[in-house]
Design a protein around this motif. Structure first.
Motif, mmCIF file in Angstrom:
data_model
loop_
_atom_site.group_PDB
_atom_site.id
_atom_site.type_symbol
_atom_site.label_atom_id
_atom_site.label_comp_id
_atom_site.label_asym_id
_atom_site.label_seq_id
_atom_site.Cartn_x
_atom_site.Cartn_y
_atom_site.Cartn_z
ATOM 1 N N LEU A 104 0.818 -1.209 0.000
ATOM 2 C CA LEU A 104 0.000 0.000 0.000
ATOM 3 C C LEU A 104 0.850 1.256 0.000
ATOM 4 C CD1 LEU A 104 -2.822 -1.041 2.487
ATOM 5 C CD2 LEU A 104 -3.084 -0.544 0.049
ATOM 6 N N ASN A 105 0.790 1.984 -1.094
ATOM 7 C CA ASN A 105 1.472 3.269 -1.237
ATOM 8 C C ASN A 105 2.938 3.195 -0.783
ATOM 9 O OD1 ASN A 105 1.149 5.715 -2.378
ATOM 10 N ND2 ASN A 105 -0.156 6.590 -0.772
ATOM 11 N N PRO A 106 3.707 2.249 -1.332
ATOM 12 C CA PRO A 106 5.094 2.100 -0.863
ATOM 13 C C PRO A 106 5.908 3.368 -1.095
ATOM 14 C CG PRO A 106 4.699 0.793 -2.857
ATOM 15 C CD PRO A 106 3.374 1.321 -2.417
ATOM 16 N N GLY A 107 6.828 3.618 -0.168
ATOM 17 C CA GLY A 107 7.712 4.784 -0.306
ATOM 18 C C GLY A 107 7.083 6.076 0.156
ATOM 19 N N LYS A 108 5.840 6.033 0.639
ATOM 20 C CA LYS A 108 5.195 7.255 1.126
ATOM 21 C C LYS A 108 5.234 7.282 2.666
ATOM 22 C CE LYS A 108 3.923 7.855 -3.164
ATOM 23 N NZ LYS A 108 2.663 7.407 -3.701
ATOM 24 N N VAL A 109 5.248 8.425 3.219
ATOM 25 C CA VAL A 109 5.192 8.716 4.655
ATOM 26 C C VAL A 109 6.442 8.212 5.378
ATOM 27 C CG1 VAL A 109 3.858 8.631 6.800
ATOM 28 C CG2 VAL A 109 2.665 8.678 4.596
ATOM 29 N N ILE A 110 6.612 6.872 5.496
ATOM 30 C CA ILE A 110 7.827 6.351 6.168
ATOM 31 C C ILE A 110 8.574 5.444 5.199
ATOM 32 C CG2 ILE A 110 7.275 6.502 8.607
ATOM 33 C CD1 ILE A 110 6.096 3.713 8.441
#
Ligand SMILES: Cc1cc2nc3c(=O)[nH]c(=O)nc-3n(C[C@H](O)[C@H](O)[C@H](O)COP(=O)(O)OP(=O)(O)OC[C@H]3O[C@@H](n4cnc5c(N)ncnc54)[C@H](O)[C@@H]3O)c2cc1C
Length: 454
Positions: free
Chosen positions: A448-454
């Motif tokens: 799920l949405n890899p590389g985003k937020v952390i």
């Protein structure tokens, strides 16, 4: 068979590929997205979303959820290897419960559509932001959007009672709670609110509605110092029971936008201008009290001028200076930085930050504005000779000062990709480790949405 073939076989023509994938799926409003995804799924039910997630999870296929694509942190941008789930067809108000004061809504519903439905039923849906016509309820929840009514009604998470979410493995968690009090273990909805599509796909929400104000009173006030901005805020909070907005503009921001709009609001441009707005809940005696309140603030020297809007049109003209749309047209490569700081520190921070940016970029436009009452400050920055490095250098300068002031590098726009590398400026190693463990528990394959937020 590829995963896209699997998805097409299971879901049919709601899976778009090739030329059928529209240009708009390239980027959110940060305009930093470069690639089109390899497929876009446009579901109309939670079951379809669950099927898509289950198949992607089994195949380690990364998924990016796209709402209205008005995000400003790059959170909804998908690489060419990703599959997008677009919520644009999963729309509609399912129920307004006048007794509970709640609205149950599908995640793809545009915010403005939900606001109108609430108004038609005699209620206020207090989540409100400039992108209301395009952003979706699911996007508002996933970014925990702030906006202009936070002072009175809180941020998005304060207006959510229940959620339905599909987890990475396709499990549907339906927790469409309508009750304000419900202390039955962990508050699971709060994991997903503000998680920017990294922990699950939000599919439905129960939102809290409030009494619809009968009108609004708006004043534009002139002040001579940041200390007086804070003193005025404290007075407004104490004496204006329906206070719903308190928006401050530093001199340069106010001058630029008033001149661009050809508005002469005060004889001289004040060091600070503040819009104060109060919801009218009852009769017209509230207007008299509002005027008397401003008169007293004038007498006491907290403000030195005040204009009270006599019509909706005049109120909108005050807000048009604050919304600053002229800047988008007139300033090249405009950056809108979104940070928060303890309210008492904002004045000092703005001086220090303005000096640091001007020292490094002498020809740049740097100006400040913000909701202030909820500790949110925005910085408008535009450098005529901007290059690829400029925004990174600006981020480094600003976020380093934010770190020293113990502020937050994101007040309301989220982290996405654009602020990810600076997250440790506002979160401790222990907090970051806990976030990673939560991500690992809910999305072990990291689809799920890899590389985003952390
Ligand atoms: C003119 C303008 C004014 C704005 N004003 C404000 C403001 O005052 N306050 C503020 O906070 N923001 C503001 N924003 C930023 C933006 O509008 C908000 O962040 C908004 O909440 C994003 O909603 P969206 O539907 O467009 O989400 P998107 O941009 O599509 O997505 C944002 C993030 O949420 C995720 N996401 C979207 N839908 C879901 C879902 N159903 N389930 C799980 N994850 C999901 C995406 O993957 C992405 O990470 C403004 C933007 C613009 C262009």
């Amino acid at each position: 068979m590829t995963i896209v073939d699997d998805l097409k076989q299971a879901l049919g023509d709601i899976v778009l590929t090739g030329a059928a994938v529209g240009e708009r799926h390239r980027s959110d409003a940060s305009l930093t997205g470069r690639d089109l995804p390899k497929a876009v799924i446009r579901p109309t039910s939670s079951e379809e979303i669950a099927t898509a997630l289950r198949l992607c999870n089994e195949n380690n296929q990364s998924i990016v959820v796209q709402g209205g694509l008005t995000g400003l942190a790059g959170g909804a941008n998908a690489g060419s290897d990703a599959v997008v789930i677009s919520l644009e067809r999963f729309t509609g108000i399912e129920e307004i419960d006048p007794q509970a004061g709640t609205m149950t809504v599908r995640a793809g519903t545009p915010l403005e559509v939900a606001q109108r439905a609430a108004e038609d039923a005699g209620f206020l849906l207090p989540i409100d932001l400039g992108a209301r016509g395009t952003c979706q309820i699911g996007g508002n929840l996933a970014t925990n959007a702030g906006g202009i009514r936070v002072l009175r009604y809180g941020v998005t998470r304060d207006n959510v009672l229940g959620l339905e979410v599909v987890l990475a493995n396709g499990t549907v968690i339906s927790a469409l709670n309508k009750m304000i009090k419900n202390n039955t273990g962990y508050d699971l909805r709060q994991y997903f609110i503000g998680s920017e599509g990294t922990l699950g796909v939000i599919t439905r929400a129960v939102l809290r509605l409030r009494p619809l104000p009968v009108g609004r009173l708006t004043a534009l006030c002139a002040l001579d110092s940041y200390d007086n901005v804070v003193a005025f805020l404290t007075r407004c909070q104490r004496h204006l029971p329906g206070l719903s907005a308190f928006e401050a503009m530093w001199q340069h921001y106010f001058r630029f936008n008033a001149e661009a709009n050809r508005q002469k609001l005060f004889d001289d441009v004040p060091p600070f201008a503040v819009i104060v707005e109060q919801d009218l809940l009852g009769d017209h005696s509230e207007r008299d009290a509002f005027e008397a309140f401003l008169g007293e603030a004038l007498e006491d020297g907290i403000i030195f001028d005040a204009l009270i809007a006599q019509s909706e049109k005049e109120s909108r003209s005050f807000w048009s200076v604050r919304e600053g749309h002229a800047m988008d047209q007139l300033l090249p490569a405009l950056m809108n930085l979104d940070i928060s700081l303890p309210i008492g520190e904002i004045g000092r921070f703005a001086v220090e930050c303005g000096e640091a940016l001007s020292a490094r970029f002498p020809a740049a436009h740097v100006s400040f504005f913000g909701h202030v009452a909820d500790s949110n400050l925005h910085i408008a920055f535009s450098e005529p000779d901007s290059d690829a490095e400029t925004s990174h250098v600006v981020d480094e300068i600003v976020y380093e000062i934010v770190r020293r002031y113990k502020g937050s590098i994101s007040a309301e726009h989220g982290i996405g990709t654009l602020k990810r590398d600076f997250l440790d400026h506002s979160r401790s190693p222990a907090e970051l480790e806990l976030m990673r463990r939560i991500k690992q528990a809910l999305d072990p394959n990291g689809i799920l949405n890899p590389g985003k937020v952390i």
